[in-house]
Design an enzyme around this catalytic site. Structure first.
Site, PDB file in Angstrom:
ATOM      1  CG  HIS A 121      -0.116   0.205   2.523  1.00  0.00           C
ATOM      2  ND1 HIS A 121       0.667  -0.799   3.068  1.00  0.00           N
ATOM      3  CD2 HIS A 121       0.045   1.283   3.346  1.00  0.00           C
ATOM      4  CE1 HIS A 121       1.251  -0.356   4.169  1.00  0.00           C
ATOM      5  NE2 HIS A 121       0.892   0.908   4.354  1.00  0.00           N
ATOM      6  CG  ASP A 156       1.660   5.235   4.723  1.00  0.00           C
ATOM      7  OD1 ASP A 156       1.127   4.113   4.613  1.00  0.00           O
ATOM      8  OD2 ASP A 156       2.676   5.436   5.399  1.00  0.00           O
ATOM      9  CG  HIS A 167       5.190   1.211   2.660  1.00  0.00           C
ATOM     10  ND1 HIS A 167       4.688   2.347   2.048  1.00  0.00           N
ATOM     11  CD2 HIS A 167       4.619   1.184   3.898  1.00  0.00           C
ATOM     12  CE1 HIS A 167       3.859   2.968   2.862  1.00  0.00           C
ATOM     13  NE2 HIS A 167       3.799   2.279   3.995  1.00  0.00           N
ATOM     14  NE  ARG A 190       8.693  -4.945  11.370  1.00  0.00           N
ATOM     15  CZ  ARG A 190       7.974  -3.883  11.005  1.00  0.00           C
ATOM     16  NH1 ARG A 190       6.652  -3.926  11.051  1.00  0.00           N
ATOM     17  NH2 ARG A 190       8.566  -2.779  10.583  1.00  0.00           N
TER      18      ARG A 190
END
Length: 338
Positions: A218, A220, A274, A284
């Site tokens: 996607h 941002d 990204h 994570r």
């Protein structure tokens, strides 16, 4: 009580479909080059007396925004103990029972958050490639500073973090605007605390690494995003048409250009696609600050000929939501091309 979101149960049919098919991997090992370190910029030079160093720092920021759409900042002014505390408190938060996270999120945060701030998975997913194997707390910045709830260690740490990254976002935005020849109060007037938000993310171990994304590809939908991540790794971005893995840097914050800055700059700065890949064994954590304007703010390219038609942030967000609901994917800026 289990703290894990019920991914296996909620997405049983999608996971079963994967097991019964000879599906191509979503993430092909051959398409990812070696770990790379995106540009690292020491922004403490902006506060020094050496004008040459200041200008060089500004040039590095604009160059990275043009060539990469991503860069890292060190000596950014956020104390290391605040970042470490943020990560410790985040881990404690996500260790809470799933039922408490879904039903008592504001109490756990120590903030008065409008609505339920806790999210997990992808409710609109119709296939595995649309599923994000993640859980998150989505926190409007205005709720951080105006909350009437009894504060706790987490909320106090969030306030420290949010105040410093907000200031950093304004500094970076003004530098990028100045490079375009624009000196105005645009960001001061439009990107206020009540329009920006913070998201704390956890990516649980996934039984199908390379077949399920931690966060699907996607861009941002903001002006800038500032990210602090742990040392597990998993963030990848597109550079020169290929996916590259961002090497974690314990001293750095990652900054990336959002769609609004790409449109506002008439494609001078790049909002780069990204994603986060999953890990079969290790969880994570990350925390992201999204620098957004008010919904009524008009986004207009700063020069002619314009690449994009004029639109409000509200129109953009609504179009993104429609596309995600109907297609499972964000289309983004191509919807607003002239």
């Amino acid at each position: 009580m289990d703290s894990e979101p019920p991914f296996q149960e909620a997405y049983k049919s999608l996971l079963k479909e994967q097991e019964n098919s000879i599906a191509v991997k979503l993430i092909d090992d051959e398409e990812v080059v070696e770990e790379c370190e995106v540009p690292v910029i020491d922004i403490s030079r902006l506060n020094g007396r050496n004008e040459t160093e200041k200008e060089e720092c500004k040039k590095e920021i604009t160059r990275a925004s043009v060539e990469w759409g991503f860069f890292q900042t060190v000596n950014h002014g956020i104390p290391q103990d605040v970042l470490q505390r943020m990560q410790r408190e985040q881990v404690k938060l996500f260790r809470q029972p799933f039922e408490k996270k879904t039903g008592e999120g504001d109490k756990l945060l120590g903030l008065s958050v409008a609505g339920n701030s806790y999210r997990w998975g992808t409710p609109t997913a119709t296939c595995l490639k649309q599923l994000s194997w993640t859980e998150a707390f989505h926190i409007p910045i205005t709720d951080v500073f105006t909350s009437s709830a009894q504060p706790n260690r987490l909320s106090l740490t969030i306030k420290e973090f949010a105040a410093t990254v907000s200031s950093l976002a304004h500094i970076i935005a003004e530098i990028l605007a100045e490079n375009l020849g624009l000196k105005s109060a645009f960001f001061t007037e439009n990107c206020l605390p009540n329009t920006c938000y913070l998201r704390m993310n956890r990516y649980p171990p996934c039984p199908l690494p390379c077949k399920v994304f931690g966060l699907m590809p996607h861009t941002d939908s903001d002006f800038l995003t500032i990210l602090y991540q742990d040392q597990v790794g998993g963030l990848q971005l597109v550079k020169d048409g290929r996916w590259v893995t961002v090497k974690p840097n314990p001293e750095a914050l990652i900054i990336n250009i959002g769609d609004l800055f790409q449109a506002w700059s008439n494609d001078v700065y790049k909002s780069v696609k990204h994603r986060v890949v999953t890990n079969g064994r290790v969880e994570r954590f990350s925390v992201a600050y999204f620098f957004c304007p008010s919904y009524d703010t008009i986004i207009q390219s700063y020069r002619e000929p314009r690449v994009y038609k004029k639109f409000s942030f509200r129109e953009y967000r609504e179009q993104v939501q429609v596309d995600v609901r109907t297609t499972g994917n964000k289309v983004g800026l191509p919807r607003f091309l002239l």
